[in-house]
Design an enzyme around this catalytic site. Structure first.
Site, short mmCIF file in Angstrom:
data_model
loop_
_atom_site.label_atom_id
_atom_site.label_comp_id
_atom_site.label_asym_id
_atom_site.label_seq_id
_atom_site.Cartn_x
_atom_site.Cartn_y
_atom_site.Cartn_z
N HIS A 72 0.85 -1.17 -0.08
CA HIS A 72 -0.18 -0.11 0.08
C HIS A 72 0.95 1.18 -0.11
O HIS A 72 1.98 1.13 0.72
CB HIS A 72 -0.88 0.12 1.28
CG HIS A 72 -2.02 -0.91 1.27
ND1 HIS A 72 -3.15 -1.16 2.12
CD2 HIS A 72 -2.34 -1.73 0.31
CE1 HIS A 72 -4.03 -2.06 1.82
NE2 HIS A 72 -3.49 -2.61 0.62
N TYR A 200 -8.77 4.56 8.16
CA TYR A 200 -8.93 5.15 9.62
C TYR A 200 -9.94 5.97 9.91
O TYR A 200 -9.91 6.89 9.18
CB TYR A 200 -7.50 5.69 10.42
CG TYR A 200 -6.31 4.56 10.24
CD1 TYR A 200 -5.71 4.11 9.21
CD2 TYR A 200 -6.26 4.08 11.67
CE1 TYR A 200 -4.66 3.32 9.52
CE2 TYR A 200 -5.14 3.14 11.83
CZ TYR A 200 -4.41 2.71 10.65
OH TYR A 200 -3.46 1.75 10.80
N PRO A 289 -2.87 -0.74 19.36
CA PRO A 289 -2.50 -1.03 17.74
C PRO A 289 -2.89 0.09 16.70
O PRO A 289 -2.67 0.00 15.42
CB PRO A 289 -3.64 -2.34 17.69
CG PRO A 289 -4.57 -1.91 18.62
CD PRO A 289 -3.93 -1.36 19.94
N LYS A 293 2.29 -0.92 15.33
CA LYS A 293 3.90 -0.75 15.50
C LYS A 293 4.39 -2.11 16.20
O LYS A 293 5.54 -2.46 16.18
CB LYS A 293 4.19 0.34 16.26
CG LYS A 293 4.25 1.68 15.60
CD LYS A 293 5.06 1.83 14.93
CE LYS A 293 5.24 3.19 14.03
NZ LYS A 293 6.04 3.33 12.79
N TYR A 381 4.45 6.70 10.65
CA TYR A 381 3.57 5.34 10.26
C TYR A 381 4.76 4.45 9.57
O TYR A 381 4.56 3.19 10.13
CB TYR A 381 2.48 5.87 9.50
CG TYR A 381 1.47 4.67 9.59
CD1 TYR A 381 0.18 4.76 10.24
CD2 TYR A 381 1.88 3.40 8.72
CE1 TYR A 381 -0.77 3.65 10.18
CE2 TYR A 381 0.84 2.54 8.76
CZ TYR A 381 -0.27 2.36 9.42
OH TYR A 381 -1.36 1.24 9.46
#
Ligand code: RFL
Ligand code: PHB
Length: 387
Positions: A72, A200, A289, A293, A381
């Protein structure tokens, strides 16, 4: 029974450590309290950073990841009826891989068994005995028998409820902890993903996440109260809440293959070592979560510890091993910070009023419209900021 390195736990940390040692010609024995089938089916993380994927490739276990993993280039953030794409590739020059943790575990177990390495399943470590360098051992039970595994080093890769953490806490280690008032209800469902990349979502009713495992299987999460049980969540309620929070009115209610509730917390143990006992992965630290990570930190600890042990056996130098805690903690605290940031950005606290809700919307607007803020999110991220 005797081995140079006793490894407790066949999760990503323990298995990668065993594999890296084996490649360097150092024997170890992995003790795992569960059965192989259970460990290979346990549904957990889904996102590998560029660095985590690279570690697996360098260890020679990246072939299936490269074939079947979904690459992605970014994620979507959804709030207030808007959807924004954060393009990690453009902002941080690297993407992420969506590849289930149980696939990583399957690949590592297969590699370990193919190279003749030992994993004792249904073998539960009961006590760590490390009086001094000459008397290191792990007491464990298997099939009702108590046995002792003698060793030079012990790597406790046994997760947050294992004996590694408890042993360190009974000494001088300190655990720094933050408990969140909420949990994630997660499902794995036979539902084609409704978007091409992870979504998200922040909604006034709380957080939701739309992830995936394949073009046919979705992984979906809902923020729920910390004390929530599945009794209050019949399937229809889960799907309608997901459709609402994700703004996906036509999300298909496929067969639910797995379901669970995970309370969220942050935890760091300092130090991560004592004498010849070392902690790696969730045994030493937990992140909520939201930042994706946990598995990546577990793999990075394993690689750091393997390098230290390889130097010790190869050059009889303890320099790297002595620096193990310091090498890991910098990365760990950085991930703790980012995971806490993502969590507060996207979750609604029960005590929050309209003010906090509007403040969060303003923050989301900033993160998605400022190049500096979205670059910061992309760097953290993807792990570009820490490697
Ligand atoms: P694990 O995987 O918990 O493995 C520990 C192993 O030790 C065994 N064990 C023992 N064995 C022998 N004797 C004993 N006394 C033992 N006590 C325990 C256990 O059976 C187990 O097999 O730890 P490790 O290797 O440190 O790996 C950590 C990761 O599992 C964890 O951080 C991630 O799953 C966290 N996580 C995520 N991480 C990511 O990087 N990306 C994600 O997208 C992501 N999403 C998640 C997550 C964790 C979640 N849950 C369920 C906690 C999503 C969720 C919902
Ligand atoms: C997952 O696919 O399980 C997943 C993805 C992203 C997260 C957490 C879990 O932040």
């Amino acid at each position: 029974m005797k081995t140079p390195v006793a490894i407790i736990g066949a999760g990503p940390a323990g298995l990668l450590l065993a594999h890296l040692l084996q490649r360097a010609g150092i024997e170890s024995v992995v003790l795992e309290s569960r059965g192989r089938d259970y460990v290979e089916r346990r549904v957990r993380a889904g996102v590998l950073e560029h660095g985590g994927a690279q570690l697996l490739r360098e260890a020679g276990v990246g072939d299936r990841l490269d074939r079947e993993g979904l690459e992605h280039r970014g994620i979507y953030l959804r709030f207030n009826g808007e959807i924004h794409h954060i393009d990690f590739k453009r902002l941080a020059n690297r993407g992420i891989f969506v590849y289930g943790q149980q696939e990583v575990v399957k690949d590592l177990i297969a590699a370990r068994l193919a190279s003749g390495g030992a994993i004792l399943f249904e073998a539960e470590a009961r006590r760590i005995d490390d009086r001094d360098a000459h008397h290191m051992s792990v007491l464990f039970t298997q099939g009702g028998d108590e046995q002792r595994l003698e060793c030079d080093f012990i790597a406790a890769c046994d997760g947050s409820h294992g004996i590694g953490r408890a042993t360190m806490l009974s000494r001088n280690a300190t655990g720094y902890e933050h408990i969140y008032p909420y949990a994630w209800l997660g499902i794995l469902a036979r539902t084609p993903p409704a978007a091409d990349e992870l979504v998200y979502a922040y909604h006034e009713r709380g957080f939701a996440l739309h992830s995936m495992r394949s073009p046919q299987v979705s992984r979906l999460y809902l923020q729920v109260r910390r004390d929530e049980t599945l009794d209050g969540w019949p399937e229809e309620r889960i799907w309608s809440e997901l459709r609402l929070r994700l703004h996906e009115p036509s999300l298909d209610a496929g067969e639910i293959l797995e379901i669970g509730v995970t309370p969220m917390s942050s935890y760091v143990m300092e130090p991560m070592q004592d004498g010849r006992l070392f902690l790696a992965g969730d045994s030493a630290h937990i992140v909520p979560p939201t930042g994706a990570k946990g598995m990546n930190l577990a793999l990075a600890d394993a690689a750091t510890l393997a390098a230290g042990l390889i130097e010790w056996y190869g050059k009889h130098s303890s320099e790297r091993l002595d620096r193990y805690t310091a090498s890991c903690l910098q990365r760990v605290w950085r991930a703790e910070f980012f995971s806490a940031f993502m969590t507060q950005l996207l979750h609604r606290d029960e005590l929050d009023g309209e003010f906090e809700h509007r403040l969060r919307l303003a923050q989301l607007k900033y993160v998605t419209s400022s190049r500096a803020a979205s670059t910061s999110l992309a760097e953290n991220y993807t792990g570009a900021a820490t490697s």
